[in-house]
Enzyme design. Structure first.
Site, PDB file in Angstrom:
ATOM      1  N   ARG A 223       0.830  -1.274  -0.019  1.00 42.28           N
ATOM      2  CA  ARG A 223       0.047   0.131   0.100  1.00 42.28           C
ATOM      3  C   ARG A 223       0.937   1.283   0.055  1.00 42.28           C
ATOM      4  O   ARG A 223       2.067   1.127   0.677  1.00 42.28           O
ATOM      5  CB  ARG A 223      -0.852   0.001   1.242  1.00 42.28           C
ATOM      6  CG  ARG A 223      -1.831  -1.165   1.216  1.00 42.28           C
ATOM      7  CD  ARG A 223      -2.810  -1.214   0.401  1.00 42.28           C
ATOM      8  NE  ARG A 223      -3.856  -0.121   0.397  1.00 42.28           N
ATOM      9  CZ  ARG A 223      -4.584   0.330  -0.646  1.00 42.28           C
ATOM     10  NH1 ARG A 223      -4.455  -0.078  -1.608  1.00 42.28           N
ATOM     11  NH2 ARG A 223      -5.367   1.380  -0.255  1.00 42.28           N
ATOM     12  N   HIS A 271       0.402   1.783 -10.564  1.00 38.65           N
ATOM     13  CA  HIS A 271      -0.522   0.887  -9.755  1.00 38.65           C
ATOM     14  C   HIS A 271      -1.118  -0.117 -10.520  1.00 38.65           C
ATOM     15  O   HIS A 271      -2.195  -0.306 -10.708  1.00 38.65           O
ATOM     16  CB  HIS A 271      -1.642   1.852  -9.000  1.00 38.65           C
ATOM     17  CG  HIS A 271      -2.283   1.176  -7.693  1.00 38.65           C
ATOM     18  ND1 HIS A 271      -2.587   1.860  -6.582  1.00 38.65           N
ATOM     19  CD2 HIS A 271      -2.512  -0.320  -7.508  1.00 38.65           C
ATOM     20  CE1 HIS A 271      -3.076   1.084  -5.615  1.00 38.65           C
ATOM     21  NE2 HIS A 271      -2.800  -0.067  -6.159  1.00 38.65           N
TER      22      HIS A 271
END
Length: 308
Positions: A223, A271
């Site tokens: 994350r 991402h």
């Protein structure tokens, strides 16, 4: 008719309406900005604005569109309702593909080859057996465990660190805060696959990076909030880290002019390591809403104490 509302601060979720309705035509789905959104019983979210979920008086369920739910649980006004997440059955395979690419990139020294190409230097880097390269996996859950096993099958020396003890064939495992330093000190390539909790927020800081073997590499696919950006910049600049691949950032999308774009020996990816398809999201959300209506146990229910 059960009504769903799609909520996000900065992500256009309108493309999820068709797959949800294909999976469950009886559901009414709308965006948070529409007139009847506040009548919704289910909030389907990604990075919702603080306080937005609390404005829904009939709310019975909050559903993330991804495996991560930290962006939802961080809202102090979050109502006391069940929170579910999406678990893509192909997520582990996609993540393993990405991590394996990253490990091979550094192990086979493609980073050096690419740097030499820009300087028109023909130099064949010395190759070594994968058993001489130790890959450390932070996080041995549903994703980290298969990633570790896949790298072990390729011949790498693999070790893993987790909150609680794990037993994986061929993998040296470490558990708990006291074991973090020994785990790091024997690692050549560090892979972060941790969930985001209070304990793991900011865990990729100067002390963690400084405990790795000199010149170690980082592959960050956990994350964004695990990372302390200035500490990574410093570790790359002074050579403590020999390189990094970063797929997740504290602020996304990465803005123009951000120092990460030009950091030495750093690959920025948008991402993309593993993303659930709209069809998977639509099906799992629809199935859980039907379970909610029938009073059945929900799939992929979040443990609020653990945060995942």
């Amino acid at each position: 008719m059960t009504q769903l509302v799609l909520i996000s601060r900065d992500y256009d979720m309108s493309h999820l309406i068709p797959p949800i309705q294909r999976a469950a035509p009886e559901l009414k789905v709308s965006l948070y900005s529409t007139a009847h959104a506040h009548d919704a019983e289910v909030a389907v979210c990604w990075n919702p604005p603080a306080g937005a979920i609390a404005t829904l008086p009939h709310l019975k369920l909050v559903h993330s569109i991804a495996a991560g739910v930290d962006n939802i649980l961080s809202d102090p006004s979050l109502p006391r309702v069940p929170v579910c997440r999406v678990v893509d059955p192909h997520h582990a395979r996609r993540m393993s593909e990405f991590v394996t690419w990253g490990v091979l990139h550094f192990h086979r020294q493609f980073d050096r080859v690419l740097a030499n190409q820009s300087k028109e230097i023909w130099l064949r880097p010395q190759q070594s057996d994968p058993s001489r390269c130790t890959v450390g996996i932070m996080g041995l859950g549903e994703i980290g465990s298969p990633v570790a096993s896949d790298l072990h099958r390729l011949g790498f020396a693999v070790r893993g660190w987790a909150r609680s003890p794990k037993n994986l064939p061929g993998i040296d495992t470490f558990a708990g805060e006291h074991a973090l330093a020994p785990f790091l000190q024997g690692t050549d390539i560090l892979v972060c696959l941790l969930p985001l909790t209070k304990a793991t927020r900011g865990i990729l800081h100067a002390r963690t990076l400084g405990q790795l073997r000199p010149g170690a590499k980082l592959i960050h696919v956990g994350r964004g909030e695990h990372l302390v950006p200035q500490d990574l910049h410093a570790a790359l600049a002074d050579g403590r880290l020999g390189g990094a691949i970063v797929d997740v950032f504290p602020n996304e999308p990465l803005p123009p002019g951000d120092p990460f774009w030009s950091a030495p020996n750093l690959i920025v990816t948008p991402h993309m390591a593993s993303v659930a398809s709209p069809e998977t999201i639509g099906l799992q959300v629809a199935q859980n809403v039907r379970r909610l209506v029938r009073g059945e146990p929900l799939d992929n229910l979040v443990d609020m104490a653990r945060g995942y």
